[in-house]
Motif scaffolding. Structure first.
Motif, PDB file in Angstrom:
ATOM      1  N   ASN A 188       0.828  -1.207   0.000  1.00 21.61           N
ATOM      2  CA  ASN A 188       0.000   0.000   0.000  1.00 21.61           C
ATOM      3  C   ASN A 188       0.864   1.259   0.000  1.00 21.61           C
ATOM      4  OD1 ASN A 188      -3.134   0.775   1.679  1.00 21.61           O
ATOM      5  ND2 ASN A 188      -1.860   2.072   0.419  1.00 21.61           N
ATOM      6  N   ILE A 189       1.919   1.236   0.804  1.00 27.81           N
ATOM      7  CA  ILE A 189       2.816   2.386   0.873  1.00 27.81           C
ATOM      8  C   ILE A 189       3.454   2.663  -0.488  1.00 27.81           C
ATOM      9  CG2 ILE A 189       4.979   3.220   1.888  1.00 27.81           C
ATOM     10  CD1 ILE A 189       4.182   1.623   4.430  1.00 27.81           C
ATOM     11  N   GLY A 190       3.793   1.595  -1.213  1.00 23.01           N
ATOM     12  CA  GLY A 190       4.386   1.769  -2.531  1.00 23.01           C
ATOM     13  C   GLY A 190       3.383   2.189  -3.597  1.00 23.01           C
ATOM     14  N   LEU A 191       2.159   1.659  -3.503  1.00 20.74           N
ATOM     15  CA  LEU A 191       1.154   1.949  -4.529  1.00 20.74           C
ATOM     16  C   LEU A 191       0.500   3.315  -4.359  1.00 20.74           C
ATOM     17  CD1 LEU A 191      -0.694  -1.497  -4.864  1.00 20.74           C
ATOM     18  CD2 LEU A 191       0.978  -0.487  -6.431  1.00 20.74           C
ATOM     19  N   ASP A 192       0.444   3.815  -3.128  1.00 16.53           N
ATOM     20  CA  ASP A 192      -0.209   5.101  -2.877  1.00 16.53           C
ATOM     21  C   ASP A 192       0.317   6.226  -3.777  1.00 16.53           C
ATOM     22  OD1 ASP A 192      -2.431   5.218  -1.260  1.00 16.53           O
ATOM     23  OD2 ASP A 192      -1.313   5.232   0.605  1.00 16.53           O
ATOM     24  N   PRO A 193       1.610   6.537  -3.761  1.00 14.14           N
ATOM     25  CA  PRO A 193       2.080   7.641  -4.613  1.00 14.14           C
ATOM     26  C   PRO A 193       1.954   7.339  -6.096  1.00 14.14           C
ATOM     27  CG  PRO A 193       3.932   6.508  -3.580  1.00 14.14           C
ATOM     28  CD  PRO A 193       2.692   5.994  -2.926  1.00 14.14           C
ATOM     29  N   LEU A 194       2.036   6.039  -6.444  1.00 11.33           N
ATOM     30  CA  LEU A 194       1.916   5.657  -7.855  1.00 11.33           C
ATOM     31  C   LEU A 194       0.534   6.012  -8.404  1.00 11.33           C
ATOM     32  CD1 LEU A 194       3.204   4.226 -10.309  1.00 11.33           C
ATOM     33  CD2 LEU A 194       2.252   2.082  -9.419  1.00 11.33           C
ATOM     34  N   PHE A 195      -0.509   5.643  -7.677  1.00 15.10           N
ATOM     35  CA  PHE A 195      -1.871   5.916  -8.139  1.00 15.10           C
ATOM     36  C   PHE A 195      -2.267   7.378  -7.917  1.00 15.10           C
ATOM     37  CE2 PHE A 195      -2.320   1.312  -8.088  1.00 15.10           C
ATOM     38  CZ  PHE A 195      -3.146   1.089  -9.179  1.00 15.10           C
ATOM     39  N   MET A 196      -1.786   7.984  -6.832  1.00 20.56           N
ATOM     40  CA  MET A 196      -2.219   9.336  -6.489  1.00 20.56           C
ATOM     41  C   MET A 196      -1.556  10.412  -7.342  1.00 20.56           C
ATOM     42  SD  MET A 196      -2.243   8.919  -2.327  1.00 20.56           S
ATOM     43  CE  MET A 196      -2.722  10.599  -1.981  1.00 20.56           C
TER      44      MET A 196
END
Length: 473
Positions: A188-196
């Motif tokens: 989740n920590i890795g995907l958050d900035p990717l999607f946001m």
């Protein structure tokens, strides 16, 4: 060869529960549990942190409201995870492995069923729920985006992964349970900035955070489920539907006797947060955003202390059922020393560094109205310095509740949950808000948790005096 492996696993678990030095046994269970709690906390906080980088206090307020609906899923996970897990530990202490397997299967599929029901209800009644919780025209669309992915689509993986982790932990597989939840949190920590900030356009930060949380929960769910399946031949765990037919009526009763109070413990705590949000929303969106920041920050000591309690629970349950009450009491005492030490450090940390901690969650240099962000941080700093004083009292409530769950004292857990929230904390919020205003509302938690903690200790002391050959608070 496989037989030797099974015997070695069984011997290791027997040593952990029966003969290993108490601090070492508790540490072995607590380290992966606390790590998974912290990573889960971090990925929940990361949503707020990254959204806060937009400098939009209304998005932060929206996540505060939506998170209240989301966190209720933990209570449903506890219904079958804590209820089933503590029963499995007690059955294992009595050597009833076959019955423990039937409880495991019942708990797993029970978690699936209740998750589907909650998802459907949130989907049907989403807008009325959000308006009741204090969503305004400025925040409701962001709330909808978050709930659609995190709860409506993501409730099954969220509830089942957490319930499954409890089942693993209560059979001695704390490391595997911790890894599954930790893996989901790190993802989740890795995907958050990717999607946001990469995949979705500006302005869709809340939606991006929701999608990242959904995907990470799916991965944790898959890992936990596969792990339970792989370990089922060497442990009291099972995913076979046929094992559900073997469950005794008395086991179902015992499961819900602990599971329902445990679910209510979390659920009523969330109800308290709902009341807090509603009362705070009347003071303004910025104050609501500020209390959202504080509730995220204060989850750090809570996560550690809940992790200690979850690690303690199966050892206490096992030794209670096996008759080694002296060892059971030593485990409880050790856990309390650790928990109160964490609480003391937390108060010192937050009193000194409240400003930097709060600024992690909201950037005051970006956004359309930096003045709103600065005002939000000012409120948050004052709120955090007041509410952190409740840390030790909160630990007392958590620790004593876990003890009562471990020994199967469901009625005590239920009574404590109701009195803590419905008699002390929620009425104090209403009264203090009416008499003293904004800061009275914020300080109510200190007095409410103190009263709840005293009540919990007296309740458990009374149970020990009746059921054990010795007792202590």
């Amino acid at each position: 060869m496989n037989s030797d492996r099974n015997e070695n696993i069984a011997a290791d678990k027997k040593e952990l529960f029966e003969t290993m030095l108490v601090p070492r046994a508790l540490m072995k269970m607590a380290v992966p549990t606390v790590i998974s709690q912290l990573v889960t906390l971090i990925y929940n906080m990361v949503d707020t942190i990254f959204i806060g980088q937009s400098g939009d206090a209304y998005k932060t307020a929206a996540v505060t409201i939506a998170f209240t609906v989301f966190i209720l899923t933990i209570s449903f996970a506890n219904l079958f995870g804590v209820g089933g897990g503590s029963l499995i530990a007690r059955l294992s202490g009595r050597g009833e492995t076959k019955q423990a397997k039937s409880v495991s299967a019942f708990s797993y599929y029970g978690a699936v069923g209740i998750a589907l029901l909650y998802s459907l209800l949130v989907f049907i009644f989403m807008d009325p729920i959000l308006r009741t919780l204090g969503a305004s025209d400025n925040t409701i669309e962001f709330c909808r985006q978050y709930l659609m992915f995190v709860v409506v689509l993501g409730d099954v993986p969220m509830i089942v992964s957490n319930a499954g982790a409890q089942l693993l932990r209560n059979t001695g597989y704390s490391k595997q349970a911790g890894f599954g939840l930790t893996m989901g949190g790190l993802l989740n920590i890795g995907l958050d900035p990717l999607f946001m900030f990469v995949i979705l356009p500006p302005g869709k930060e809340v939606l991006g955070a929701a999608i990242a949380t959904f995907l990470s929960n799916v991965m944790a769910f898959l890992y936990i489920t596969i792990t339970i399946y792989r370990l089922s031949s060497d442990s009291p765990l099972s995913l076979r539907l046929s094992d559900i037919r073997l469950i005794r009526r008395s086991d179902v009763k015992d499961l819900f006797a602990v599971g329902i109070p445990s679910a209510l413990l979390t659920g009523l705590f969330d109800v308290g947060n709902i009341v807090l949000n509603i009362l705070m929303a009347a003071h303004g969106d910025l104050q609501l955003a500020a209390i959202g920041i504080v509730m995220k920050a204060e989850r750090l000591p809570n996560a550690i202390n809940v992790g200690i309690g979850q690690a303690m629970l199966p050892i206490v349950a096992y030794n209670f059922s096996s008759g080694d009450h002296r060892r059971m009491n030593d485990v409880i005492k050790t856990a309390r020393i650790w928990g109160y030490s964490i609480s003391a450090c937390t108060i010192i940390l937050y009193e000194i560094f409240a400003g930097p901690v709060c600024r992690i969650f909201l950037n005051t240099n970006t956004g359309n109205n930096p003045a709103d962000s600065l005002a939000t941080i000012t409120f948050a700093v004052a709120f955090l310095r007041i509410r952190c004083l409740a840390s030790g009292f909160q630990f007392t409530n958590y620790n004593t509740s876990f003890c009562m769950q471990a020994v199967g004292y469901g009625s005590g857990t239920l009574l404590h949950s109701c009195v803590r929230q419905l008699v002390f904390y929620i009425p104090m919020m209403v009264i203090f808000n009416h008499i003293f205003g904004l800061y009275g509302l914020v300080s109510a938690i200190v007095f409410g948790e103190f009263c709840g903690g005293v009540f919990a200790l007296l309740l458990f002391r009374r149970w020990k005096k009746r059921h054990l050959n010795f007792f202590s608070i």
